[in-house]
Design a protein around this motif. Sequence first.
Motif, PDB file in Angstrom:
ATOM      1  N   VAL A 321       0.831  -1.209   0.000  1.00 23.49           N
ATOM      2  CA  VAL A 321       0.000   0.000   0.000  1.00 23.49           C
ATOM      3  C   VAL A 321       0.865   1.258   0.000  1.00 23.49           C
ATOM      4  O   VAL A 321       0.582   2.235  -0.711  1.00 23.49           O
ATOM      5  N   LEU A 322       1.937   1.256   0.787  1.00 24.90           N
ATOM      6  CA  LEU A 322       2.770   2.455   0.916  1.00 24.90           C
ATOM      7  C   LEU A 322       3.565   2.782  -0.343  1.00 24.90           C
ATOM      8  O   LEU A 322       3.700   3.951  -0.718  1.00 24.90           O
ATOM      9  N   THR A 323       4.097   1.776  -1.003  1.00 23.59           N
ATOM     10  CA  THR A 323       5.073   2.004  -2.074  1.00 23.59           C
ATOM     11  C   THR A 323       4.562   2.915  -3.187  1.00 23.59           C
ATOM     12  O   THR A 323       5.263   3.863  -3.571  1.00 23.59           O
ATOM     13  N   PRO A 324       3.363   2.710  -3.735  1.00 25.52           N
ATOM     14  CA  PRO A 324       2.913   3.610  -4.813  1.00 25.52           C
ATOM     15  C   PRO A 324       2.734   5.056  -4.361  1.00 25.52           C
ATOM     16  O   PRO A 324       2.718   5.974  -5.195  1.00 25.52           O
ATOM     17  N   LEU A 325       2.592   5.275  -3.053  1.00 27.21           N
ATOM     18  CA  LEU A 325       2.344   6.621  -2.530  1.00 27.21           C
ATOM     19  C   LEU A 325       3.616   7.364  -2.177  1.00 27.21           C
ATOM     20  O   LEU A 325       3.571   8.545  -1.844  1.00 27.21           O
ATOM     21  N   LEU A 326       4.766   6.691  -2.260  1.00 27.00           N
ATOM     22  CA  LEU A 326       6.019   7.307  -1.849  1.00 27.00           C
ATOM     23  C   LEU A 326       6.480   8.363  -2.841  1.00 27.00           C
ATOM     24  O   LEU A 326       6.275   8.230  -4.060  1.00 27.00           O
ATOM     25  N   PRO A 327       7.150   9.408  -2.351  1.00 28.05           N
ATOM     26  CA  PRO A 327       7.751  10.380  -3.262  1.00 28.05           C
ATOM     27  C   PRO A 327       8.973   9.765  -3.941  1.00 28.05           C
ATOM     28  O   PRO A 327       9.640   8.895  -3.378  1.00 28.05           O
ATOM     29  N   GLU A 328       9.250  10.193  -5.143  1.00 29.93           N
ATOM     30  CA  GLU A 328      10.452   9.743  -5.839  1.00 29.93           C
ATOM     31  C   GLU A 328      11.550  10.763  -5.587  1.00 29.93           C
ATOM     32  O   GLU A 328      11.392  11.941  -5.814  1.00 29.93           O
ATOM     33  N   ARG A 329      12.681  10.283  -5.112  1.00 33.47           N
ATOM     34  CA  ARG A 329      13.786  11.178  -4.802  1.00 33.47           C
ATOM     35  C   ARG A 329      15.081  10.398  -4.857  1.00 33.47           C
ATOM     36  O   ARG A 329      15.091   9.175  -4.897  1.00 33.47           O
ATOM     37  N   ALA A 330      16.161  11.120  -4.873  1.00 34.05           N
ATOM     38  CA  ALA A 330      17.479  10.497  -4.799  1.00 34.05           C
ATOM     39  C   ALA A 330      18.329  11.323  -3.837  1.00 34.05           C
ATOM     40  O   ALA A 330      18.487  12.533  -4.016  1.00 34.05           O
ATOM     41  N   TRP A 331      18.825  10.686  -2.813  1.00 37.05           N
ATOM     42  CA  TRP A 331      19.704  11.349  -1.848  1.00 37.05           C
ATOM     43  C   TRP A 331      21.124  10.936  -2.188  1.00 37.05           C
ATOM     44  O   TRP A 331      21.490   9.776  -2.094  1.00 37.05           O
ATOM     45  N   ASN A 332      21.944  11.869  -2.587  1.00 36.52           N
ATOM     46  CA  ASN A 332      23.249  11.560  -3.145  1.00 36.52           C
ATOM     47  C   ASN A 332      24.415  11.875  -2.213  1.00 36.52           C
ATOM     48  O   ASN A 332      25.565  11.794  -2.617  1.00 36.52           O
ATOM     49  N   ASP A 333      24.130  12.214  -0.951  1.00 37.60           N
ATOM     50  CA  ASP A 333      25.202  12.646  -0.057  1.00 37.60           C
ATOM     51  C   ASP A 333      25.841  11.513   0.733  1.00 37.60           C
ATOM     52  O   ASP A 333      26.741  11.760   1.518  1.00 37.60           O
TER      53      ASP A 333
END
Length: 542
Positions: A321-333
Amino acid sequence: MNAADWFVQCLEAEGVTHIFGVPGEENITLLESLSRSSITFITTRHETNAAFMAAMFGRLSGRPGVCLSTLGPGATNMMTGIASATMDHSPVVAITGQGATARQHKASHQMFDLVDLYRPVTKSSTSVLSAEVIPEIVRRAFATASSEKPGATHISFPEDIAKQERNQSVTPLQQDSTPTHLHSLTIDDPDALRLIERAKRPVIIAGFGIHRQQALEAFRAFVEKLQAPVVETMMGKGAISSHHPLAAHTIGLPDVDYNQRILDASDLIITVGYDITELPPQKWNPKKTPIVHLDTNPHEIDAYYPVVANVVGPLVDMLTVLTPLLPERAWNDWQQDRDKLRDEIQETYSLALPLHPQSIVRELERTVGEDGMVFSDVGAHKVWLARHYQTTRPDQLFISNGFASMGYGLSSALAAKLLYPDRRIVCAAGDGAFLMNGQDLETAVRLKLPLVVLIWRDGTYGLIEWKQQQAYGRSSYNTFDNPDLVQLAHAFGALGLRVGEHGSLAHCLDQAFASDGPVLIDCPVDYRENLKLSERLRTYGG
């Protein structure tokens, strides 16, 4: 038919195929009934080992393992393995013989109140006081052991009750139907989603619950969508492939490892299937970073586990249930810390004797392969396996890091070989741990189980020595002498090999896996690497 016959038929109705244990005077009626049943009784050389075997049998088979002891010292011996099963969340039903009910009200030979003794280390503990209640007691013990979170249950079976005659027809209770799970997670409500959306540097901690709940596919989809780094507990290894770009490897080293800096830099930690018995939160969350807790049970209260969203339910359902609602992001630090850790793990190793721990781990990876299974006992070698052994899926490397009892490795490997006769099975144990329960090498020989016992020999309790050296600059009371381990293996009827004398570790492992019986490999290890690693991590800023 007596009550023991009825008891055994109830065990058969639960799907029990094996029982591990040691015979005793107070359980002979039950043993006689078992001898006429479809259940295979595995006679072990110590009751603690019987419980370890039942725990691993239960974990791998998906139904509770069963172990049996007599009263008194047999029952107290078995308690260590039962405590391990409960804290490591492996389903087990422990059965203890007990003296006749007519002498339970007074001081009596070998008798303690086993129900009370077992209660703190089990999910439930009870005694059979009437033959009529046997179906209910057995069904409840198995249902409780299997329910989330799994663990051990205990049944005390007095000898006089076992002998009671029964003339009526036997009707074991049926197993419960699979429960239907409902959850209230929606796009409008939960706090968890809002917190994850606002987080700039989220980190995921993968715990053993992901394996236990068979939530691997759902978890990996969750990780891919969020694109947050993943650190695994020792018992959570395999939740993500060690080669995955988001993998930040295993936490739990005695020192602050590179991946701890990733956790320290985060502004939100998402724990999935994590239990605080796997690793105390104070070890990995000294800054008290806010936590989103995803698990089958509510979180434990702990000062270093500040949960701001508590999402409870079946992990597969929640993650789906949670996965489709997650924001798409990339943390590169965080990649620099991850890359430094990976460089440490892949560093050049020495083949000179005694072998560096890294060398042993790499040879194990090469010879065991992805389909094999390595069962780590407790000691310094456990830390090196957790840090360096590369996994791609669950159930490749097994580490008990809940109760973390020495003696876990050989018994667990033996149980696994019964279930998976065609897989390469290795027990990795220190010389300290092996001499605590090595007598069941005879059981492996008797059952003709071709498994490998790899002894990391250094003549010390290495993990304690490591901690003492870090704390006080010296160690004390840790050294001991060993018998000739190769000759000891031969005395048990197993093949014994010594690295150096019989060739390289690679050669010994290849020869061991070509054998048709148990093989013990005596491998000298250079644990001076422990402090060298600690120094490297301190230099980096731990």
